[in-house]
Design a protein around this motif. Structure first.
Motif, PDB file in Angstrom:
ATOM      1  N   PHE A   1       0.820  -1.204   0.000  1.00 44.85           N
ATOM      2  CA  PHE A   1       0.000   0.000   0.000  1.00 44.85           C
ATOM      3  C   PHE A   1       0.856   1.256   0.000  1.00 44.85           C
TER       4      PHE A   1
ATOM      5  N   ALA B   1       2.248   1.943  -3.403  1.00 47.82           N
ATOM      6  CA  ALA B   1       1.249   2.472  -4.330  1.00 47.82           C
ATOM      7  C   ALA B   1       1.073   3.978  -4.168  1.00 47.82           C
ATOM      8  N   CYS B   2       1.516   4.537  -3.062  1.00 47.64           N
ATOM      9  CA  CYS B   2       1.342   5.966  -2.799  1.00 47.64           C
ATOM     10  C   CYS B   2       2.559   6.795  -3.202  1.00 47.64           C
TER      11      CYS B   2
END
Length: 94
Positions: free
Chosen positions: A12, A15-16
């Protein structure tokens, strides 16, 4: 399950990530330039039919490479597996 629970936050976070702007890779003059003119292929000469190398030279070079690779393979045949290991594996295959 634990591995997935540990890796999921990392995925996660990845992905940022902020990627750099692609537009900044080229300068303004390149972006403002006109597209090149497309020309018809009528004026392009046909490909050359002449061989770039002599057939005999190419054939001799290929035969030399083949014999070199065969000699190298023959040298490696006994180096990877011993005779006992090879026969044991052959018995398992059959």
């Amino acid at each position: 399950m634990r591995l997935a629970a540990l890796c999921l936050p990392l995925i996660f976070c990845a992905a940022c990530v902020q990627f750099p702007e692609v537009d900044d890779a080229t300068d303004q003059t390149a972006r403002d330039a006109d597209y090149p003119d497309l020309i018809p292929l009528d004026g392009v000469p046909p490909p050359s039919t002449e061989a770039q190398t002599e057939r005999d030279e190419t054939q001799a070079a290929l035969e030399a490479r083949v014999s070199g690779l065969q000699a190298r393979a023959a040298g490696l045949r006994g180096a990877v597996l011993s005779g006992d290991d090879r026969s044991r594996l052959d018995d398992k295959i059959e």
